[in-house]
Design an enzyme around this catalytic site. Sequence first.
Site, PDB file in Angstrom:
ATOM      1  N   CYS A   4      34.141  23.597 -21.813  1.00 53.90           N
ATOM      2  CA  CYS A   4      35.190  22.893 -21.084  1.00 53.90           C
ATOM      3  C   CYS A   4      35.793  21.865 -22.028  1.00 53.90           C
ATOM      4  O   CYS A   4      35.540  21.912 -23.231  1.00 53.90           O
ATOM      5  CB  CYS A   4      34.684  22.276 -19.782  1.00 53.90           C
ATOM      6  SG  CYS A   4      33.520  20.939 -19.979  1.00 53.90           S
ATOM      7  N   CYS A  63      40.173  24.597 -18.226  1.00 56.56           N
ATOM      8  CA  CYS A  63      40.620  23.358 -18.883  1.00 56.56           C
ATOM      9  C   CYS A  63      42.130  23.226 -18.894  1.00 56.56           C
ATOM     10  O   CYS A  63      42.673  22.296 -19.477  1.00 56.56           O
ATOM     11  CB  CYS A  63      40.146  23.331 -20.328  1.00 56.56           C
ATOM     12  SG  CYS A  63      38.439  23.741 -20.489  1.00 56.56           S
ATOM     13  N   CYS A  90      39.678  26.881 -23.556  1.00 54.70           N
ATOM     14  CA  CYS A  90      38.741  26.024 -24.288  1.00 54.70           C
ATOM     15  C   CYS A  90      38.207  26.754 -25.502  1.00 54.70           C
ATOM     16  O   CYS A  90      38.013  26.192 -26.557  1.00 54.70           O
ATOM     17  CB  CYS A  90      37.559  25.649 -23.413  1.00 54.70           C
ATOM     18  SG  CYS A  90      37.994  24.712 -21.982  1.00 54.70           S
TER      19      CYS A  90
END
Length: 323
Positions: free
Chosen positions: A201, A276, A280
């Site tokens: 993340c 995200c 990511c």
Amino acid sequence: MLALGLQGSPRKNGNTSFLLSAFMNELEKLGAQVKIIDADKKNIMPCIECSVCEKEGFCPLDDDMSSDIYTLLRQADVIVVATPIFFYSAPAQLKALIDRSQALWARKYKLKLNDPGQKFKRGFLLAIGATRGKNLFEGLTLTIKYFLDAVGARLDGSLTYRSIEKPGDMKKHPSVLNDVKEEAKKLISPLLLRKKILFACRKNSCRSQIASAFAQHLAGDKIEVLSGGSRPAKMINPIMIEAMREKGLDMAFRKPKSIEKAIAEVKPDIIINMGCGEKCSFLPGVRTEDWDLPDPAGKPIDFMRNIRDEIEKRVVSLIKDFE
Ligand SMILES: Cc1cc2nc3c(=O)[nH]c(=O)nc-3n(C[C@H](O)[C@H](O)[C@H](O)COP(=O)(O)O)c2cc1C
């Protein structure tokens, strides 16, 4: 897979050092990342029995234990304790490290918090002494067994050598290199077979930490869990720690890291992006899933709980995929 070696002898290039290096070299050849801590080179104060850890779960002493050794004990998949016998026990420098693990004992037994890695974490003892008595390693073995239990590992095996006294004695032992090779392989072979999953993340402070803890807790013997962030935060989210505590899982001593660092020495089989807004992480040829979960950072604990429960469900079904 991190193998952490704790070296107890204060003698430079002594017998224990030789034995531990040989063992760690074998683990490295088999595919582990290895790190050795020489207890006598670290600033480790002895436990002062203030009992703060029993109430708060943290040791108030500020030294190398708090700056990195607790974190390494938590990160390690394998902990190898190597020590000479000093008066039927371990040298004081190593014993200080062992005693300070009382903070982890307190988290486990007083605060009833489980290290997510405790079901798969393995431990091994390497010990040597100058004399030949039948009981030479009995006291030490008990100490190490309960130390490993406190740090969420179990004692999986040991190599002990008698009549080793002068520097160089261990090196001359006729079977040591074979012994080490065999035992190192036995110790980590089951862990090497695990599939590697990267949870990614942005900050590696909430969602990917939650997912990695559930995956370790539920299937750490089948899955090697990696986690990282595209822009790692300085510390993990305290509300996330609280939400995981409600599930009995202990997130203390975890530190965010970058995706690059997480996969520097190991290629994941699967990448799970937690959502995200941007990708990511992506590696050509690696199965990648996007879970598209909202970022709980800065939101109230109820929001964090919902994300936690959703991640738990998804991790459970991901694990079923492997069965
Ligand atoms: C303070 C001290 C206490 C020791 N106590 C014992 C002991 O109780 N039993 C024993 O067999 N050897 C004992 N030894 C010997 C060491 O275990 C032995 O020399 C060992 O090979 C040292 O390993 P190293 O080179 O890794 O330091 C002691 C040595 C020292 C310096």
